[in-house]
Design a protein around this motif. Structure first.
Motif: not given
Length: 204
Positions: A75-86
């Motif tokens: 849910f917190l990732l939705r506040l970030s403009d950057e996509k996490p590395q996969r």
């Protein structure tokens, strides 16, 4: 609660810290008037209080810290403009082999995986500070022995390697599924879902 309550002060120190805080450092808050045992008792009490909240208190190899509860992460990732590395499947398999079989050489990893390792796969974890050379094998060519670092344990929220989840399950342990960082370089292998069956025993 009075501001002089030790547990209150310890909680404030941990919530404001930028890095894990050791019991030794926490004792300095009280000019060493509190024993290590007493500080640890306060830490365990705080850990129990925060156990089912959005922030949890964990003990790492370098000390104690508060971190976001795992289930809140997506849910917190939705506040970030950057996509996490996969990371690629190959990268995650390589990291898992180093973590569970260390110390290992590059040749050991290639034998277990059955394929040649892309140099970028190891380099990305070395640059992140997760794996390092811990020695050299006394064999022809003296290949480097690789192992994980304290930074690896801290970033994955572990106190020691003994806290790694069991490999009895059929899939890569969940602890490896959310370790990406938008700042990391991507290897040149095709990105695939990170959850992958790893059967080390069949290679032995």
């Amino acid at each position: 609660m009075p501001s002089t309550d030790p547990q209150y002060i310890i909680e404030a120190a941990l919530l404001s810290a930028q890095r894990p805080v050791s019991v030794r450092d926490l004792r300095r808050l009280f000019d060493d008037r509190l024993s290590a045992k007493t500080v640890k008792e306060h830490l365990l009490s705080l850990q129990a209080f925060w156990a089912f909240r959005a922030m949890v208190l964990v003990e790492l190899t370098d000390g104690w810290r508060f971190q976001t509860a795992v289930d809140a992460g997506p849910f917190l990732l939705r506040l970030s403009d950057e996509k996490p590395q996969r990371y690629t499947r190959a990268a995650m398999e390589t990291l898992a082999i180093v973590a569970y079989r260390q110390p290992v050489t590059r040749g050991d990893i290639e034998e277990l995986r059955g394929v040649t390792i892309n140099p970028a796969t190891l380099r990305q974890f070395e640059e992140r500070g997760w794996i390092e050379t811990v020695g050299y094998r006394e064999s022809p060519g003296r290949p480097a022995l690789l192992g994980t670092t304290k930074q690896f344990l801290n970033d994955l929220g572990l106190k020691s390697l003994a806290d790694l989840p069991s490999l009895d399950a059929e899939t890569l342990p969940d602890i490896f599924l959310s370790v990406g960082d938008p700042r990391d370089a991507v290897t040149d292998e095709e990105l695939v879902p990170l959850q992958k069956e790893i059967d080390f025993e069949k290679h032995e």
